[in-house]
Each structure stands twice: as C-alpha cells, then as structure tokens.
Design a protein around this motif. Structure first.
Motif, PDB file in Angstrom:
ATOM      1  N   UNK A 186      77.175 -56.415 -76.654  1.00 37.86           N
ATOM      2  CA  UNK A 186      77.929 -57.427 -77.405  1.00 37.86           C
ATOM      3  C   UNK A 186      77.362 -57.546 -78.824  1.00 37.86           C
ATOM      4  N   UNK A 187      76.044 -57.484 -78.940  1.00 36.89           N
ATOM      5  CA  UNK A 187      75.418 -57.510 -80.271  1.00 36.89           C
ATOM      6  C   UNK A 187      75.916 -56.331 -81.109  1.00 36.89           C
ATOM      7  N   UNK A 226      90.752 -54.166 -68.382  1.00 43.30           N
ATOM      8  CA  UNK A 226      91.508 -54.294 -69.635  1.00 43.30           C
ATOM      9  C   UNK A 226      91.195 -55.590 -70.369  1.00 43.30           C
ATOM     10  N   UNK A 227      90.760 -56.594 -69.612  1.00 45.88           N
ATOM     11  CA  UNK A 227      90.582 -57.909 -70.237  1.00 45.88           C
ATOM     12  C   UNK A 227      89.262 -58.047 -70.998  1.00 45.88           C
ATOM     13  N   UNK A 228      88.292 -57.161 -70.715  1.00 54.16           N
ATOM     14  CA  UNK A 228      87.021 -57.242 -71.471  1.00 54.16           C
ATOM     15  C   UNK A 228      86.751 -55.924 -72.190  1.00 54.16           C
ATOM     16  N   UNK A 229      85.904 -55.995 -73.183  1.00 57.05           N
ATOM     17  CA  UNK A 229      85.554 -54.770 -73.911  1.00 57.05           C
ATOM     18  C   UNK A 229      84.505 -53.948 -73.154  1.00 57.05           C
ATOM     19  N   UNK A 230      83.444 -54.615 -72.698  1.00 59.79           N
ATOM     20  CA  UNK A 230      82.323 -53.873 -72.071  1.00 59.79           C
ATOM     21  C   UNK A 230      82.016 -54.463 -70.703  1.00 59.79           C
ATOM     22  N   UNK A 231      82.086 -53.610 -69.701  1.00 62.07           N
ATOM     23  CA  UNK A 231      81.883 -54.055 -68.328  1.00 62.07           C
ATOM     24  C   UNK A 231      80.861 -53.116 -67.688  1.00 62.07           C
ATOM     25  N   UNK A 232      79.755 -53.696 -67.219  1.00 65.68           N
ATOM     26  CA  UNK A 232      78.655 -52.894 -66.658  1.00 65.68           C
ATOM     27  C   UNK A 232      78.287 -53.507 -65.306  1.00 65.68           C
ATOM     28  N   UNK A 283      86.175 -50.159 -72.042  1.00 67.77           N
ATOM     29  CA  UNK A 283      85.731 -49.699 -70.719  1.00 67.77           C
ATOM     30  C   UNK A 283      86.919 -49.090 -69.987  1.00 67.77           C
ATOM     31  N   UNK A 284      86.613 -48.070 -69.212  1.00 64.94           N
ATOM     32  CA  UNK A 284      87.636 -47.359 -68.446  1.00 64.94           C
ATOM     33  C   UNK A 284      87.259 -47.460 -66.976  1.00 64.94           C
ATOM     34  N   UNK A 285      88.247 -47.500 -66.092  1.00 60.61           N
ATOM     35  CA  UNK A 285      87.937 -47.550 -64.654  1.00 60.61           C
ATOM     36  C   UNK A 285      88.796 -46.546 -63.899  1.00 60.61           C
ATOM     37  N   UNK A 286      88.205 -45.960 -62.861  1.00 56.39           N
ATOM     38  CA  UNK A 286      89.004 -45.261 -61.843  1.00 56.39           C
ATOM     39  C   UNK A 286      88.502 -45.708 -60.488  1.00 56.39           C
ATOM     40  N   UNK A 287      89.410 -45.707 -59.529  1.00 60.60           N
ATOM     41  CA  UNK A 287      89.070 -46.244 -58.207  1.00 60.60           C
ATOM     42  C   UNK A 287      89.413 -45.243 -57.108  1.00 60.60           C
ATOM     43  N   UNK A 288      88.673 -45.374 -56.015  1.00 66.75           N
ATOM     44  CA  UNK A 288      88.884 -44.534 -54.844  1.00 66.75           C
ATOM     45  C   UNK A 288      88.947 -45.485 -53.647  1.00 66.75           C
ATOM     46  N   UNK A 289      89.957 -45.346 -52.783  1.00 69.03           N
ATOM     47  CA  UNK A 289      90.058 -46.293 -51.661  1.00 69.03           C
ATOM     48  C   UNK A 289      89.078 -45.960 -50.546  1.00 69.03           C
ATOM     49  N   UNK A 290      87.813 -45.832 -50.910  1.00 67.17           N
ATOM     50  CA  UNK A 290      86.773 -45.493 -49.929  1.00 67.17           C
ATOM     51  C   UNK A 290      85.976 -46.763 -49.639  1.00 67.17           C
ATOM     52  N   UNK A 312      81.806 -47.256 -70.106  1.00 67.47           N
ATOM     53  CA  UNK A 312      81.876 -47.953 -71.401  1.00 67.47           C
ATOM     54  C   UNK A 312      81.778 -46.871 -72.473  1.00 67.47           C
ATOM     55  N   UNK A 313      82.727 -46.875 -73.401  1.00 63.82           N
ATOM     56  CA  UNK A 313      82.757 -45.798 -74.398  1.00 63.82           C
ATOM     57  C   UNK A 313      83.176 -46.341 -75.757  1.00 63.82           C
ATOM     58  N   UNK A 314      82.841 -45.601 -76.789  1.00 62.40           N
ATOM     59  CA  UNK A 314      83.285 -45.974 -78.131  1.00 62.40           C
ATOM     60  C   UNK A 314      84.771 -45.650 -78.266  1.00 62.40           C
ATOM     61  N   UNK A 315      85.470 -46.483 -79.032  1.00 57.63           N
ATOM     62  CA  UNK A 315      86.875 -46.179 -79.313  1.00 57.63           C
ATOM     63  C   UNK A 315      86.910 -44.818 -80.019  1.00 57.63           C
ATOM     64  N   UNK A 316      87.775 -43.942 -79.540  1.00 58.30           N
ATOM     65  CA  UNK A 316      87.813 -42.572 -80.070  1.00 58.30           C
ATOM     66  C   UNK A 316      87.209 -41.575 -79.094  1.00 58.30           C
ATOM     67  N   UNK A 317      86.423 -42.075 -78.126  1.00 55.65           N
ATOM     68  CA  UNK A 317      85.790 -41.166 -77.146  1.00 55.65           C
ATOM     69  C   UNK A 317      86.489 -41.239 -75.793  1.00 55.65           C
TER      70      UNK A 317
END
Ligand SMILES: [Zn+2]
Length: 479
Positions: free
Chosen positions: A175-176, A148-154, A186-193, A247-252
């Motif tokens: 960023x450019x 949530x704290x950054x826009x693009x995380x790769x 950016x969206x995240x999902x996690x699995x406790x694996x 990482x996705x465009x706002x709206x997607x």
C-alpha cells in the motif's frame, strides 16, 4: 508526507455445516473494536493488524475490527451491523488515502455467500478510489468479485499460520508503494479442489513444493507476488476450493497470467497428493493405548475448533473411557457443565451428561462421573507462535477428574493453539498418557515438540478427514 491509511478487519472462517450461528457476542469475545482500541489490542502482537502497525511509512487510522473464532454463518442482522459500523467508522475517520484490511476470505453470512467482497465494496463506497490492500487466511476461498474490489490481495504462506504479522507488514508495504505511485492489481484463478486441512501443511508435502515452484516462477517473470491459497473445504459455497493469487504491476498482466496458469496446472496435475485417509476412532485409540511413546496426541480432526466445529465431540473420550484408559487429558466445550461445575465448586463430585449438545454430528452426550479438581475464569495470554501476546478466554472452565483421566470442560470452544490454554488451568500435558486435541494441524505449534506420537483420527463431525462426505449444494466455480 505521511499518508493516512484506514485499518479495517472482518475476520471469520465460516463452517457452513456448523449448527452454531456466529453472534455478536462471539465477535465481542474475540475482537469487536472501533478506533484506538484496535491499535491497543494489536500493536506489537503477532496478528495481521500488528503487522500493519510495523509499517513506518503509513499514518494508520484504526477504524473497525471484528473477528471471531470459526463457527457457523452469522445472521443477516449481524452482517448488517458489521457493515454499518464499518461505514460509520470510515465516515468518522475523515478523508483516507488508502485502506489496509485484515480479512479471512471464507466468511459466509445468512443471505451473503461472499462476505469479503461485500465488505470491500461497502468500504469503497465511503473511501472512493484509493488503494486497498488486504491480507487473507491460507484457508480463504477468494472470489473474483473480491479480487476485483481490491488492488493488492495476499494470503498467509504458512499453515500453521506463523506469518500473520509478516503478511500484515507486507501488505502495508504494498500500500505504501501504491501511495508512492506504483500501480498494482491482483489476479485470481480457482480450482474446484476441496482439501482436508491435514493435507495443507506448508513445511512439507504438496503445498510446500507447489508454493516454492510458484514463487520461483513469479520471481523469474518479474511478478510482484504469487500466493497459493489452500482454501476452506467445510464451506458449501461456489467459491470453495484452491486458488492462486498474483499481485502484479499494471502492464505485467501477461506475465502474471502465465505464472497463475502454470501454478494452477501444477496443482491439478498433483491433485492426488492432497487426498488423505486416517484410522477410525476405535483403531486409533487402540494404537494410542498400545504406544510406548508418551504422550500420544490423538487428533480429533472432525471436531476441529479452528475449523468451526463445536469442540464438544465425545467420540474419543467415550472410547478412551470404554477401554479403561488412564492419565489422558481431554478438553470438551460444554457451557452447561462448566457453569454447573463452577457452582458446585472444587472438591465436589459431579455426575453429568457431557458434550455433543450442539448437534448430532459429534457423537452422543456422554455420561461421566468424577470429581471437580479446579475451576477458573479461563483467561490466558499467549506467548507461543500464533497470535503471540494476545489474550483469549475459554469462559468458565472446570478441570474434572474422571476415572483417572483429566477432563477440561470449557464454557466456550477455543482452539488448542496455545499451551497456555491448559497450563493456565494447572494441567501439565507432559505428564499425560494421551492428549486429545480438537484440531487439524495448527495445534502442533503448541504441542508437537512434546508429542511422543501423533495419531490423527477420522472422527465424526463438521470438519471430516474425508471432505467429500459432506453434502454439497453449491456448484464449484472455475475461473
Ligand atoms: Zn486458516
């Protein structure tokens, strides 16, 4: 108009089971820099920050970069110093239009279980609402708070990590784009694996297949980027486990959600493919001795320096000496012995208790008698695949001859990622019968091409093959 983007780095993979707290000296030995020294150190190298500097469209302002080889949690005073330096550097830098960050994603400090989220928030406090892009290691345990704290995380796509520079370049590009008006999240999902690094190779196996399927899904759905993050199991924090980032465009958001959900399901359905088991020390050494394919690489998986182990495990050397092996090359980190050998000097005999001094998890100190062949300052420059062009220091290093074997004793634990580590002290592993490497997979970039046979060993230590053998207090997070 070229836009000013601040460069920040806070990079540490913290093994919470390690008895060695990460100190400012550990950061200083690897990277603890402000201002233009960051550019000098990284430009035209294979590092993530080197990749930022490949960007033609950003006016990069080097601010602060701290990095250390993996080890235990740093103290709260080290964390406070990092945050202070980072914020004062940002104040000195003046107004910035964006930030590019080199993070690891599995850093833990005493009292701060989620260092990266805190780092980005501290930066945000100074720079305000500007686009932030960050690169994470494939062994990251990203939290929703970080995302949530950054826009693009790769994250890196490769393990061994050969795409650090490429990812730096990619994030600079994102960023450019954002500075030109593109709105990314950016969206995240996690699995406790929790997965042993041996099962995280990206050239083949489950990671390879899952990454390819995820990338195909993202492309079909018009989602900018999906990353399968292998996670870092040797960390007793709630965010440990595998993650999927998009990482996705706002709206997607809906399309990104579908890609992430399908990828998480793919991982969950094939979780069994990530299970690994290996021979114990005795069986593995017997196999190595019997092998006709030289040199045999014995992989000391649980004393994986690149995973935060102390590099002083004695299990394999003890067994090799016990069965009368000759021609083996073994590297052990032992400051006391390295300095003692340097004082005695080449040609002298040496009789010491070697290794296993950091904790009781990596075997017992081993009585060795031998001769000091050479000593050196232990500095080498890499030309290999990983962090190419960087200079590393093992500290004072002594090459000992012990019962027909070569034992390289280093002052500092340094991962076996580069062939220059041994060639720089006059050790040719091509001539060896057996080579012990303290790692999981990343050492392969340096040596796999000359290995006659590779035997991965379930040794004792803080990076065990069986990740479930470690005690765990934190409840895994599922989001
Ligand atoms: Zn990694």
């Amino acid at each position: 108009m070229t836009r000013r983007a601040g460069v920040l780095g806070v990079w540490h993979e913290t093994n919470t089971y390690s008895a060695h707290p990460t100190t400012l000296a550990d950061f200083a030995a690897f990277e603890l820099l402000t201002g233009t020294a960051i550019e000098t150190r990284n430009r035209d190298t294979g590092s993530v920050i080197g990749g930022f500097y490949d960007s033609p469209d950003l006016d990069l302002v080097p601010v602060f970069s701290a990095g250390a080889w993996p080890s235990g949690p740093c103290g709260s005073e080290v964390m406070a110093r990092i945050l202070d330096d980072l914020q004062s550097g940002l104040h000195r830098a003046g107004p910035l239009d964006a930030l590019v960050l080199n993070l690891h994603g599995a850093m833990v400090a005493v009292g701060t279980a989620d260092v990266e989220a805190k780092v980005v928030l501290a930066a945000r406090e100074v720079v305000g609402d500007v686009p932030i892009g960050a690169v994470l290691d494939l062994h990251a345990n990203p939290s929703p708070a970080l995302v949530e704290s950054c826009e693009a995380l790769v994250s890196y796509d490769t393990y061994p990590h050969v795409d650090m520079r490429e990812r730096g370049r990619e994030v600079a590009g994102l960023v450019t784009d954002m500075l030109a008006g593109r709105r990314l999240r950016t969206m995240v999902r996690k699995l406790p694996l929790l997965v042993c690094p041996l099962a995280q190779a990206t050239e083949q196996g489950p990671m390879h297949r899952i990454q390819r399927a995820a990338a195909a899904r993202a492309q079909a759905a018009g989602v900018a980027r999906v990353c399968v993050v292998g996670g870092f199991a040797y960390s007793d924090v709630d965010r440990a486990g595998m993650s999927v980032l998009a990482v996705h465009d706002v709206g997607s958001e809906a399309a990104a959600r579908d890609v992430v959900d399908a990828t998480i399901s793919d991982i969950a359905e094939h979780a069994g493919e990530f299970a690994v088991a290996r021979d114990d020390t005795k069986t593995a050494v017997a196999r190595a001795i019997a092998s006709t394919r030289r040199p045999v690489f014995l992989v000391d998986v649980a004393d994986n320096i690149g995973g935060g182990s102390p590099g002083d495990g004695t299990a394999l050397l003890r067994e090799l000496l016990a069965v009368g092996a000759t021609g083996a090359v073994v590297t052990i980190a032992d400051r006391e012995v390295a300095l003692h050998a340097a004082r005695l000097g080449p040609g002298a005999g040496i009789d010491v208790m070697l290794g296993a001094k950091t904790d009781r998890m990596h075997g017992e100190p081993l009585h060795v008698q031998g001769r000091i062949e050479r000593t050196s300052e232990g500095t080498y420059r890499t030309s290999g695949y990983y962090m190419t062009g960087r200079t590393f220091s093992m500290g004072t290093t002594a090459v000992l001859s012990v019962a027909g074997n070569t034992v390289v004793v280093t002052e500092l634990p340094v991962p076996p990622f580069h062939s220059e580590q041994l060639s720089s002290v006059g050790v040719d592993v091509g001539d060896a019968s057996v080579v012990v490497v303290k790692g999981a997979l990343a050492w392969r970039g340096a040596y796999e091409h000359i290995a006659g046979e590779i035997i991965e060993v379930a040794t004792p230590g803080v990076c065990p093959v069986d990740v479930s053998s470690l005690p765990r207090l934190a409840e895994p997070m599922t989001v």
